[in-house]
Design a protein around this motif. Sequence first.
Motif, mmCIF file in Angstrom:
data_model
loop_
_atom_site.group_PDB
_atom_site.id
_atom_site.type_symbol
_atom_site.label_atom_id
_atom_site.label_comp_id
_atom_site.label_asym_id
_atom_site.label_seq_id
_atom_site.Cartn_x
_atom_site.Cartn_y
_atom_site.Cartn_z
ATOM 1 N N GLY A 167 -9.782 34.573 88.683
ATOM 2 C CA GLY A 167 -9.771 34.438 90.028
ATOM 3 C C GLY A 167 -10.319 33.258 90.714
ATOM 4 N N HIS A 168 -10.942 32.154 89.844
ATOM 5 C CA HIS A 168 -11.411 31.043 90.198
ATOM 6 C C HIS A 168 -10.764 29.829 89.561
ATOM 7 N N LEU A 169 -10.806 28.922 90.211
ATOM 8 C CA LEU A 169 -10.127 27.579 89.625
ATOM 9 C C LEU A 169 -11.021 26.894 88.606
ATOM 10 N N VAL A 170 -10.507 27.103 87.335
ATOM 11 C CA VAL A 170 -11.583 26.346 86.463
ATOM 12 C C VAL A 170 -11.261 25.096 85.868
ATOM 13 N N ALA A 171 -12.081 23.910 85.742
ATOM 14 C CA ALA A 171 -11.811 22.853 85.369
ATOM 15 C C ALA A 171 -12.529 22.745 84.001
ATOM 16 N N ALA A 172 -11.890 22.171 82.960
ATOM 17 C CA ALA A 172 -12.466 21.839 81.767
ATOM 18 C C ALA A 172 -12.851 20.221 81.431
ATOM 19 N N GLU A 173 -13.976 20.105 81.032
ATOM 20 C CA GLU A 173 -14.408 18.732 80.468
ATOM 21 C C GLU A 173 -14.718 18.775 79.045
ATOM 22 N N THR A 178 -12.239 15.014 68.957
ATOM 23 C CA THR A 178 -11.456 15.802 68.301
ATOM 24 C C THR A 178 -10.485 16.443 69.288
ATOM 25 N N TRP A 179 -10.837 16.958 70.573
ATOM 26 C CA TRP A 179 -9.740 17.594 71.294
ATOM 27 C C TRP A 179 -8.674 16.619 71.649
ATOM 28 N N PHE A 180 -8.622 15.324 71.407
ATOM 29 C CA PHE A 180 -7.707 14.393 71.849
ATOM 30 C C PHE A 180 -7.147 13.492 70.808
ATOM 31 N N HIS A 181 -7.632 13.703 69.605
ATOM 32 C CA HIS A 181 -7.108 12.845 68.356
ATOM 33 C C HIS A 181 -5.943 13.295 68.085
ATOM 34 N N GLU A 183 -2.040 13.919 67.294
ATOM 35 C CA GLU A 183 -1.306 15.160 67.733
ATOM 36 C C GLU A 183 -2.074 16.149 68.418
ATOM 37 N N GLN A 184 -3.273 16.241 68.440
ATOM 38 C CA GLN A 184 -4.333 17.346 69.151
ATOM 39 C C GLN A 184 -4.345 17.036 70.498
ATOM 40 N N LEU A 185 -3.936 15.721 70.852
ATOM 41 C CA LEU A 185 -3.960 15.583 72.458
ATOM 42 C C LEU A 185 -2.857 16.333 73.110
ATOM 43 N N GLU A 186 -1.695 16.276 72.575
ATOM 44 C CA GLU A 186 -0.590 17.168 73.489
ATOM 45 C C GLU A 186 -1.066 18.671 73.288
ATOM 46 N N GLU A 187 -1.338 19.087 72.066
ATOM 47 C CA GLU A 187 -1.706 20.521 71.699
ATOM 48 C C GLU A 187 -2.788 21.000 72.668
ATOM 49 N N THR A 188 -3.849 20.008 72.873
ATOM 50 C CA THR A 188 -4.961 20.518 73.986
ATOM 51 C C THR A 188 -4.494 20.616 75.204
ATOM 52 N N LEU A 189 -3.680 19.605 75.633
ATOM 53 C CA LEU A 189 -3.087 19.905 77.109
ATOM 54 C C LEU A 189 -2.146 21.119 77.212
ATOM 55 N N VAL A 212 -14.699 11.137 74.958
ATOM 56 C CA VAL A 212 -13.041 11.271 74.917
ATOM 57 C C VAL A 212 -12.423 10.257 75.541
ATOM 58 N N PRO A 213 -11.053 10.030 75.015
ATOM 59 C CA PRO A 213 -10.346 9.086 75.647
ATOM 60 C C PRO A 213 -10.032 9.441 77.265
ATOM 61 N N CYS A 214 -9.479 8.472 77.966
ATOM 62 C CA CYS A 214 -9.218 8.494 79.302
ATOM 63 C C CYS A 214 -7.776 9.373 79.168
ATOM 64 N N VAL A 215 -7.558 10.559 79.613
ATOM 65 C CA VAL A 215 -6.257 11.062 79.504
ATOM 66 C C VAL A 215 -5.601 11.419 80.638
ATOM 67 N N TRP A 216 -5.013 10.703 81.163
ATOM 68 C CA TRP A 216 -4.224 10.749 82.496
ATOM 69 C C TRP A 216 -3.111 11.883 82.752
ATOM 70 N N ASP A 217 -3.482 13.276 82.918
ATOM 71 C CA ASP A 217 -2.551 14.423 82.929
ATOM 72 C C ASP A 217 -3.097 15.245 83.849
ATOM 73 N N VAL A 218 -2.005 16.282 83.984
ATOM 74 C CA VAL A 218 -2.264 17.376 85.021
ATOM 75 C C VAL A 218 -1.685 18.533 84.246
ATOM 76 N N THR A 219 -2.565 19.719 84.271
ATOM 77 C CA THR A 219 -2.559 20.647 83.446
ATOM 78 C C THR A 219 -2.355 22.115 84.222
ATOM 79 N N ASN A 220 -3.097 21.807 85.626
ATOM 80 C CA ASN A 220 -2.595 22.987 86.604
ATOM 81 C C ASN A 220 -2.338 22.409 87.774
#
Length: 302
Positions: A167-173, A178-181, A183-189, A212-220
């Motif tokens: 019920g809340h808008l949750v942001a993850a940092e 390892t979250w973005f190494h 092929e894991q980058l696309e899997e995490t997104l 972590v690297p600067c990953v310019w993407d939108v997931t919500n």
Amino acid sequence: MTPNVLVGTASWTDPTLIACGRFYPPSCRTAEQRLRFYAQQFPLVEVDSSYYGMPTPQNARLWAERTPEHFTFNVKAFRLFTGHQAQPAALHRDIQQALGPDVPRTLYYADLPQEIRDELWRRFIEALAPLKAAGKLGAVHFQFAPWLLRNRASMAHVEHCAEKMAGHLVAAEFRHGTWFHGEQLEETLAWERSLGLVHTVVDSPQGFANCVPCVWDVTNPQLAIVRLHGRNKETWNKKGLAASSARFDYQYSQEELAAMLPEVEHLATQARAVHVVFNTNHEDQGQAGARMMRELLSVNRR
């Protein structure tokens, strides 16, 4: 300026910001006066105090009352929820008592009985309610601990947090590469998208395990967050700093911010809103950077 890009800073009460005397006028002497002044300068702020200690509904009501109608607060999640440690003194007095006399000096989420965990979540959500009711709650920002590597246990904990904050808008940092190494980058997104998490674009020094690297993407599609920590490699992991703000002692240049504009503008075409948050909170570096970014966005749109 791009209408759906909000620019602001992390915190409006840092002692070095107040002491430097360059942002608040001399007439701003109280907490109320400072927040009212800040909200005249920027449309967005991140509440960082909620990371160090549980927020209260009373404070949230005051924040809502002291800011304009369309002002937005992003609120950082309490540190125990994000895998960080906390001292018992950070908890409400009755919860400290419920934990008993043999409570460890340093607590982790896993140390707490289930009923205490549930009560902490209940109180945290209760504290957010006045901002949510006023339409001023943006994202609840979970800055996960750097020792949460991308593995089954860490992913399960993030999913647990998302479930608790339904019920809340949750942001993850995230704070481990390892979250973005690879092929894991696309899997995490993709995993963030499946949970409805707002991906946080992180600008910080590179070359450390807790970066972590600067990953310019939108997931919500509701929101994208860009969080700027500065690029000071000397202080990023330095021990014994007098204040946490000293770790983020960095003034972004106009050239550095201008280089981000195409990416920020692209995010604004993919999400309903983009929040650019300056976490360079040593003295008025964040406010100066936010003003510069706002001006660059305005010029870019003319």
